[in-house]
Design a protein around this motif. Structure first.
Motif, PDB file in Angstrom:
ATOM      1  N   UNK A 175       4.608  11.816 -56.747  1.00 40.06           N
ATOM      2  CA  UNK A 175       4.333  12.977 -56.347  1.00 40.06           C
ATOM      3  C   UNK A 175       5.325  14.126 -56.556  1.00 40.06           C
ATOM      4  N   UNK A 176       6.554  13.546 -56.903  1.00 41.31           N
ATOM      5  CA  UNK A 176       7.563  14.424 -57.044  1.00 41.31           C
ATOM      6  C   UNK A 176       8.308  14.821 -55.802  1.00 41.31           C
ATOM      7  N   UNK A 177       8.029  14.166 -54.776  1.00 38.43           N
ATOM      8  CA  UNK A 177       8.636  14.598 -53.541  1.00 38.43           C
ATOM      9  C   UNK A 177       9.910  14.090 -53.408  1.00 38.43           C
ATOM     10  N   UNK A 178      10.913  14.714 -52.797  1.00 35.13           N
ATOM     11  CA  UNK A 178      12.255  14.328 -52.748  1.00 35.13           C
ATOM     12  C   UNK A 178      12.495  13.342 -51.526  1.00 35.13           C
ATOM     13  N   UNK A 179      12.900  12.039 -51.780  1.00 41.05           N
ATOM     14  CA  UNK A 179      12.694  11.002 -50.957  1.00 41.05           C
ATOM     15  C   UNK A 179      13.976  11.211 -49.931  1.00 41.05           C
ATOM     16  N   UNK A 180      15.125  11.171 -50.636  1.00 48.65           N
ATOM     17  CA  UNK A 180      16.433  10.965 -49.866  1.00 48.65           C
ATOM     18  C   UNK A 180      17.460  11.665 -50.836  1.00 48.65           C
ATOM     19  N   UNK A 181      18.533  12.147 -50.075  1.00 48.09           N
ATOM     20  CA  UNK A 181      19.923  12.563 -50.669  1.00 48.09           C
ATOM     21  C   UNK A 181      20.890  11.597 -50.059  1.00 48.09           C
ATOM     22  N   UNK A 182      21.746  11.110 -51.138  1.00 41.14           N
ATOM     23  CA  UNK A 182      22.967  10.270 -50.863  1.00 41.14           C
ATOM     24  C   UNK A 182      24.118  11.384 -51.018  1.00 41.14           C
ATOM     25  N   UNK A 183      24.622  11.907 -50.106  1.00 42.43           N
ATOM     26  CA  UNK A 183      25.797  12.737 -50.299  1.00 42.43           C
ATOM     27  C   UNK A 183      27.232  12.206 -50.158  1.00 42.43           C
ATOM     28  N   UNK A 184      28.019  12.581 -50.916  1.00 43.82           N
ATOM     29  CA  UNK A 184      29.551  12.221 -50.808  1.00 43.82           C
ATOM     30  C   UNK A 184      30.019  12.871 -49.631  1.00 43.82           C
ATOM     31  N   UNK A 185      30.885  12.458 -48.988  1.00 48.40           N
ATOM     32  CA  UNK A 185      31.474  13.135 -48.160  1.00 48.40           C
ATOM     33  C   UNK A 185      32.188  14.191 -48.527  1.00 48.40           C
ATOM     34  N   UNK A 186      32.514  15.444 -47.464  1.00 49.55           N
ATOM     35  CA  UNK A 186      33.077  16.508 -47.948  1.00 49.55           C
ATOM     36  C   UNK A 186      34.664  16.057 -47.555  1.00 49.55           C
ATOM     37  N   UNK A 187      35.474  15.638 -48.427  1.00 49.65           N
ATOM     38  CA  UNK A 187      36.712  15.112 -48.196  1.00 49.65           C
ATOM     39  C   UNK A 187      37.842  15.731 -48.695  1.00 49.65           C
ATOM     40  N   UNK A 188      37.474  17.072 -49.041  1.00 45.83           N
ATOM     41  CA  UNK A 188      38.623  17.934 -49.685  1.00 45.83           C
ATOM     42  C   UNK A 188      39.097  17.538 -51.174  1.00 45.83           C
ATOM     43  N   UNK A 189      38.358  16.523 -51.845  1.00 44.53           N
ATOM     44  CA  UNK A 189      38.511  16.264 -52.934  1.00 44.53           C
ATOM     45  C   UNK A 189      37.199  16.348 -53.742  1.00 44.53           C
ATOM     46  N   UNK A 190      37.315  16.990 -55.033  1.00 41.76           N
ATOM     47  CA  UNK A 190      36.377  17.194 -56.049  1.00 41.76           C
ATOM     48  C   UNK A 190      35.807  16.045 -56.566  1.00 41.76           C
ATOM     49  N   UNK A 191      34.501  15.971 -56.636  1.00 35.72           N
ATOM     50  CA  UNK A 191      33.696  14.822 -57.203  1.00 35.72           C
ATOM     51  C   UNK A 191      32.720  15.345 -58.292  1.00 35.72           C
ATOM     52  N   UNK A 192      32.663  14.341 -59.114  1.00 37.93           N
ATOM     53  CA  UNK A 192      31.515  14.635 -60.375  1.00 37.93           C
ATOM     54  C   UNK A 192      30.737  13.321 -60.516  1.00 37.93           C
ATOM     55  N   UNK A 193      29.690  13.125 -59.797  1.00 39.07           N
ATOM     56  CA  UNK A 193      28.734  11.857 -60.036  1.00 39.07           C
ATOM     57  C   UNK A 193      27.837  12.388 -61.209  1.00 39.07           C
ATOM     58  N   UNK A 194      28.227  11.824 -62.313  1.00 37.22           N
ATOM     59  CA  UNK A 194      27.656  12.167 -63.622  1.00 37.22           C
ATOM     60  C   UNK A 194      26.659  11.267 -64.136  1.00 37.22           C
TER      61      UNK A 194
END
Length: 232
Positions: A175-194
């Motif tokens: 369907x192309x529907x977004x099912x879920x977001x898995x968010x990293x905590x906003x912990x004052x560190x930069x992240x790059x899930x690549x």
């Protein structure tokens, strides 16, 4: 260099040049031979750092191998053409069930799909809230598309306050529907899930390039990130 990244081609070539400049010809030739056998191409024949090797028979043989490596291998065929010059793609995934390709866009903050007829359309929607879309994988068995996304300056409509926020999105392939977001905590560190990989049982392993960590999303619990391994 040898201890930290012994198999990195760029470092191997630099080290070979250093060996040659210091008269360690055998060590230089050993590294250059390995690079040639890896199918790589360097302008070794004109590199002044390697001038001490030019009369060496083994070096001449290595140069012949490098010349062979320059010959194009023409055994591929065109799958599709994407006439979107500002897309700046990062990841490619293929769904064998629907015979559809998916491309992630760093700049446009979206995912496009190309079906077996070559028709291109936006798979994701603006309302999904994607940042730069990078690595993506198809889970054909469970009919999911997994996508890594990160907020960074090379995307359109970048907001500095979001810099380094990162997440994984899960889509329904049908369907192309977004099912879920898995968010990293906003912990004052930069992240790059690549990038990510999917195990046979559906577990998803995700790499973080800026805060060196591997995260796990378990298929059984569909839990928000459980820490799997952290590299110091």
């Amino acid at each position: 260099i040898k201890a930290v990244r012994p198999g990195h081609p760029a470092y191997m070539y630099i080290l070979a040049c250093a060996y040659a400049l210091n008269g360690n010809k055998e060590e230089a030739l050993e590294l250059l031979g390995k690079l040639a056998d890896m199918g790589l191409v360097y302008r070794a024949e004109t590199d002044e750092d390697l001038s001490s090797l030019r009369q060496n028979d083994r070096f001449k043989s290595i140069l012949k191998t490098i010349e062979t490596n320059r010959i194009p291998v023409k055994n591929s065929s065109l799958a599709f053409t994407v006439p979107l010059k500002d897309l700046i793609t990062e990841g490619v995934a293929y769904d064998p069930v629907s015979q559809t390709y998916f491309l992630s866009s760093i700049y446009k903050r979206k995912i496009v799909s190309i079906n077996k007829s070559g028709h291109i359309r936006d798979f994701s929607s603006d309302s999904d809230g994607l940042w730069s879309a990078s690595g993506l994988k198809v889970d054909p068995k469970r009919r999911h598309l997994w996508v890594c996304t990160v907020a960074q300056p090379q995307m359109q409509n970048f907001m500095p306050g979001e810099n380094g926020r990162s997440a994984v999105f899960k889509y329904d392939l049908e369907t192309g529907k977004l099912l879920k977001k898995y968010m990293l905590a906003n912990d004052n560190r930069r992240h790059w899930l690549g990038d990510l990989v999917i195990s046979r049982n559906g577990d998803v392993f995700v790499t973080d390039s800026l805060t060196p960590t591997i995260y796990l999303i378990t298929a059984q619990t569909d839990a928000t990130f459980g820490l799997c391994v952290r590299f110091c």
